[in-house]
Design a protein around this motif. Structure first.
Motif: not given
Length: 169
Positions: A56-62
């Motif tokens: 997911d996008p949040l995990r990608t940013a992290q």
């Protein structure tokens, strides 16, 4: 035959292809935003990248901040979604999710950042008046919109860095 009458696998294969990315807007108390210099580009970027399969996008940013900067980060609220159209080089349309990466002072950044040497050559906390010179135009527009979203406590939808109805955020 309508595509909606196809078996699910065929129907899904018939849908348009898009890609997604995510990044973190890491900033200091003076309104500067952390930029990174990729080894493979002439312009600067924000920390971030493409979503891996099933991510997911949040995990990608992290994940991208950890890979690129060596910093464990829990991204905050969504600041912007920027829809980037298909590019002349063949890149499909992109949905890019930008999250608040939190506050990091120059001294903290110098102490905590450990660049991935295979991907990045430099970092800097850049003032808003530097963004146009360092970034692609749509990225500079995106950062200005994210900066306003940070200040106003809002989330914005953009198209190639522009507000779709006003031409700017």
């Amino acid at each position: 035959m309508s595509t909606t009458n196809l078996p699910p696998a065929q129907y899904y294969a018939s849908l348009p292809k898009h890609i997604a990315g995510a990044g973190a807007i890491i900033h200091d108390g003076a309104g500067r935003i952390l930029l990174v210099k990729p080894s493979y580009r002439t312009t600067w970027e924000i920390p971030g990248g493409g979503l891996d399969a099933g991510e997911d996008p949040l995990r990608t940013a992290q994940r991208e901040v950890k890979e690129e900067l060596g910093i464990d980060l829990a991204p905050g609220r969504l600041l912007a979604v920027d829809w980037v159209p298909e590019q002349a080089d063949g890149r499909p349309p992109l949905a890019n999710f930008l999250f608040d990466g939190g506050v990091l002072s120059q001294a903290e950044a110098a102490r905590r950042i450990h660049l991935d040497p295979d991907e990045l050559t430099a970092w800097k906390l850049a003032d808003p008046d530097q963004w146009e010179a360092l970034l692609d135009p749509h990225m500079a527009r995106r950062l200005h919109a994210c900066s306003r979203a940070l200040a106003n406590g809002t989330t914005v939808y953009l198209q190639y860095g522009f507000h779709p109805t006003h031409g700017e955020d």
